[in-house]
Design an enzyme around this catalytic site. Structure first.
Site, PDB file in Angstrom:
ATOM      1  N   GLU A  37      28.875  18.185  26.989  1.00 55.17           N
ATOM      2  CA  GLU A  37      30.332  17.656  27.076  1.00 55.17           C
ATOM      3  C   GLU A  37      29.892  16.853  26.634  1.00 55.17           C
ATOM      4  OE1 GLU A  37      32.794  17.507  30.027  1.00 55.17           O
ATOM      5  OE2 GLU A  37      31.963  19.412  30.188  1.00 55.17           O
ATOM      6  N   SER A  95      43.509  53.576  51.911  1.00 58.33           N
ATOM      7  CA  SER A  95      44.941  54.796  52.030  1.00 58.33           C
ATOM      8  C   SER A  95      46.317  53.386  52.228  1.00 58.33           C
ATOM      9  CB  SER A  95      46.201  55.260  53.546  1.00 58.33           C
ATOM     10  OG  SER A  95      44.982  56.523  52.866  1.00 58.33           O
TER      11      SER A  95
END
Length: 868
Positions: free
Chosen positions: A110, A385
């Site tokens: 950081e 499907s």
């Protein structure tokens, strides 16, 4: 010798300085410098003035805000408060209690120059400015740890120049007031680590260690510290419990940074990188939270649409939650063995508003916790499907202008590379319409359709409905759902567009965020016309037959009187997986049902998270997706709403055509001969109506009769019979029975023949001592206890059923042993009637379509645990 001049004028002319002398240039230079200094001073004053203007309303450094996060308020669709997230829940540590490995991991990731700058790292600022010039403002922030403390404590998350300048200003102030160790302590006690305990945020390094590793911070290891440091960039996306692979990749980046800056050795890097995230994580379990399924979606949306923190920023979040629908979803999720075959059986489902895309309720999964895996949004499973309207028939109608009666040949066929494709029953129907192909979920017509449409147009159509199909990985197998997978949320968004006139709106749970400084952000997605209204309606009309037609695969989800449509989908396991775990040949992996009405859309997935022994869907458990969808629609759908046919669609003999397009596919005028001289007789002793009719003897061998009925306006089961007699069972005196008989063959259907049997004048005899009198729902024939014969996907021997959908081509045969079959709960108010075999017919079967609602309504509610 002195120069002589011819005249006094010549002398003056020769002694006058020229324009190019140094004295002249020196004067000009002074003027330029003066101008530059003046401009610089004006510019400096302008910068200073602008700076003071930008910081004029900057908040003051409030010590209380540095220490305590602000909770956020969550509102439902009606503005009622449903949760407050972010009340303090953390384990605070001092700087001396922070392990060195934790500090190193965070500094390397950081803010590597944390101990050198004065709150703002000018080198990072320059890099961020260049990135913002090329990528647009806000593409990179360059924030130091000091700036992050300031931003999370005092400022809104908006990415503006004013907010950034105020952040710099306050960061300088913070550095003057606190030491570096104090600032780092503030940061590590305040930083957010994704949502967790009791639905509240996990923040602070100590609480994160408890949450994800179940250990005290003092015991944390290098790979664990790197995992937590990696989460800060995107807490939910790098949540190791929710996204272990993404978290592992991010952890390895942190480790490489630590090695780069000399915090760890090459050996430490290699050893830590080799540990799989699944072995590293030991999550501390959450307690149950009301509406946590929905709140998880809210938290994800807020974080993805800005850099606001739900648990620390004191937000007011307006959502789309319908508490009545969510209560029903939670009740379904918490049903026990009376409904689900095992504790490991999973489901994920979502209910949305068809017209707006607003998420009304979420079923995140069984036995899940807040912040864990959400089975409605996080998992990607093959859709089977259910993808056929999206990638096959929708694109065909849109691009090729097909009618619902467009003819296609169901025959032996193969993919373009020569690989054979089969229907689930290994049979072929010959020439059929796309309506019948979709209703019966035939695979070969689906493949032929996507081939005619073209993969590019199919992919573009699907992407217009919210998917992200890549060109390089889009294949013909997508036509039957043979690809990596989709989520229930994505399927809900796609199907809702068919019910919304072709307008796609991304499903969303948050409508607006109000920040602490009273600024607002609207998150409602923009509507997008994804297809023509005729495409949307024609797909909708075909999907009606999936749930309404006797030959459809979704009849178990049908709700009589409700204008609803839907599609089923199932997938199977590869042969090697079946062999490894001992699964039967007809084992199902995933079972789907996606359906919608004009008002609401429901998308349901069921299955198991991981492959294990007995973790497969059997003949009964494959139907649970339909039951869930039916329960959700019964609770929320408006029965008075109807789909409206647009002017762009023409209807001819029950088939739909696009207005202005050619009508070559209009159904033929020739109809089959109808049944003749129909007679009926009611037998009071058995409760049966006996039917007889006549039919031409030469046509009888190739003709099947569909016999359907309604008793007192309640639809019964449809029979398919060969011959000229039929029996309707379960009729009692006082009923009014309407019966319809339709002759069918490969050539088509006849007009229906309808008769009404009015038994209102017949009085039911009573004989309490008669041992032959049978009670209960059944009438002695066993019909009411059978699963829905022609809609459950199991062939009944009449040759009209397609079998359970197997999109990989393997046949589905009835099971002999199914450990997944749920047990039908005992209903003390309705005694089971004896059957011809001396007991209950098909005792292990799940609820039939005619009984399911009554059984669930009358079920002993003390067996259902509801979240509080």
């Amino acid at each position: 010798m002195a120069k002589e001049y011819r005249s006094r004028e010549e002398r003056k002319r020769m002694e006058k300085p020229s324009k190019g002398t140094p004295k002249k240039r020196e004067g000009l230079l002074k003027k330029i410098i003066l101008i530059i200094l003046t401009c610089g001073l004006v510019g400096l004053l302008g910068v200073v003035g602008t700076f003071y203007y930008l910081i004029s309303d900057a908040p003051k450094l409030d010590t209380k805000k540095l220490q305590v996060p602000l909770s956020s308020t969550i509102l439902d669709k009606d503005g009622n408060v449903i949760a407050e997230l972010g009340k303090e829940r953390r384990t605070k540590v001092s700087y001396s209690e922070i392990p060195k490995v934790v500090e190193d991991a965070f500094l390397a990731t950081e803010d590597i120059r944390f101990y050198k700058h004065k709150g703002v790292d000018t080198r990072r600022v320059v890099g961020a400015v260049l990135a913002n010039i090329t990528g647009g403002f806000g593409s990179q922030g360059g924030s130091t740890i000091t700036q992050q403390v300031v931003k999370n404590s005092f400022l809104s998350p908006e990415k503006t120049i004013k907010r950034k300048v105020q952040e710099w200003y306050l960061a300088f102030q913070l550095e003057q007031k606190y030491s570096k160790h104090q600032i780092l302590e503030l940061y590590l006690n305040k930083v957010y680590f994704s949502n967790g305990l009791k639905g509240q945020g996990v923040y602070g390094i100590a609480k994160a260690s408890e949450r994800y590793f179940s250990k005290d911070l003092s015991e944390i290891t290098l790979p664990e510290a790197a995992t937590l440091a990696g989460m800060v960039q995107s807490p939910n996306n790098f949540n190791p419990a929710k996204h272990p692979k993404a978290s592992e990749n991010r952890r390895n980046i942190v480790l490489s940074q630590m090695k780069k800056y000399g915090y760890i050795t090459e050996d430490q890097f290699t050893q830590s990188k080799a540990i799989p995230m699944e072995k590293l994580i030991k999550v501390q379990e959450d307690e149950s939270v009301k509406y946590h399924s929905f709140l998880d979606v809210v938290i994800d949306e807020v974080e993805k649409n800005g850099d606001a923190n739900v648990y620390t920023d004191g937000l007011i979040i307006e959502t789309t939650l319908d508490t009545k629908a969510q209560d029903k979803a939670d009740e379904i999720i918490n049903r026990g063995k009376e409904f689900y075959p095992s504790d490991e059986f999973q489901t994920g489902f979502v209910l949305t508003d068809t017209k707006t895309g607003e998420i009304k309720a979420v079923g995140a999964g069984r036995n899940t916790t807040s912040g864990g895996l959400n089975f409605a949004t996080d998992i990607k499973r093959q859709p089977g499907s259910t993808i056929k309207p999206v990638l096959d028939y929708g694109p065909a109608i849109q691009n090729l202008k097909w009618s619902t009666n467009h003819q296609i040949v169901d025959e032996p066929y193969q993919y373009s590379d020569g690989t054979p494709i089969r229907n689930s029953d290994k049979n072929y129907k010959g020439q059929i319409s796309i309506r019948e192909a979709l209703t019966r979920s035939r695979n070969i017509p689906a493949l032929k359709t996507i081939q005619e449409v073209g993969l590019d147009r199919s992919r573009e159509f699907g992407n217009g409905l919210g998917f992200n199909f890549e060109k390089d990985t889009f294949y013909e197998s997508h036509s039957i759902g043979g690809f990596t997978g989709v989520s229930a949320m994505e399927m809900a968004g796609a199907y809702a567009a068919f019910g919304n006139g072709g307008v796609y709106i991304k499903p969303h749970a948050v409508t607006r965020i109000i920040y602490q400084d009273k600024t607002e952000k609207v998150l409602t997605p923009e509507p997008k016309q994804a297809m023509s209204d005729y495409t949307a309606y024609m797909i909708t009309d075909m999907l009606r037959d999936v749930v309404k037609s006797p030959s459809g695969t979704g009849g178990l989800a049908n709700i009589p009187g409700l204008d609803m449509v839907g599609k089923t989908g199932t997938t199977n396991y590869p042969d090697d997986v079946k062999a490894k775990y001992g699964f039967p040949s007809n084992a199902t992996r995933d079972s789907w049902f996606v359906g919608y009405t004009p008002d609401v859309t429901v998308s349901v997935w069921t299955g198991y998270e991981k492959n294990k022994k007995d973790h497969y869907l059997g003949q009964s458990s494959v139907k649970i997706a339909k039951y869930i969808a039916k329960d959700m629609l019964q609770e929320t759908a408006n029965s008075s709403s109807k789909f409206q046919k647009p002017d762009s669609v023409v209807e001819i003999r029950d088939e739909l055509f696009i207005k202005g397009e050619k009508m070559d596919e209009v159904p033929k005028d020739e109809l089959l001969e109808p049944a003749q001289k129909v007679t009926s007789k009611f037998d009071e002793a058995t409760g049966n109506i006996l039917l007889n009719w006549q039919y031409p003897s030469d046509l009888l061998p190739s003709t099947t009769f569909e016999v359907s009925y309604e008793a007192n306006k309640v639809a019964g089961q449809t029979q398919k019979v060969q011959g000229t007699t039929a029996t309707i069972s379960g009729i009692v005196p006082g009923d009014i029975v309407k019966i319809k008989i339709v002759a069918t063959s490969e050539d088509g259907k006849s007009n229906p023949v309808t008769i009404t049997v009015d038994l209102t004048s017949v009085v039911e005899p009573t004989n309490p001592t008669d041992d032959d009198t049978q009670t209960g729902d059944d009438n002695g024939s066993g019909d009411n206890d059978d699963p829905e014969d022609d809609n459950d996907g199991i062939d009944n021997g009449n040759g009209t059923d397609d079998g359970t959908e197997d999109d990989n081509g393997d046949p589905i045969t009835p099971e002999t042993t199914d450990p997944n079959k749920p047990t039908v709960p005992t209903n003390p108010t309705k005694p089971t009637k004896p059957q011809e075999n001396g007991g209950v017919k098909n005792p292990t079967s799940f609820y039939s379509d005619s009984q399911y609602t009554n059984r669930m309504t009358k079920m002993n509610t003390k067996n259902i645990r509801v979240l509080s």
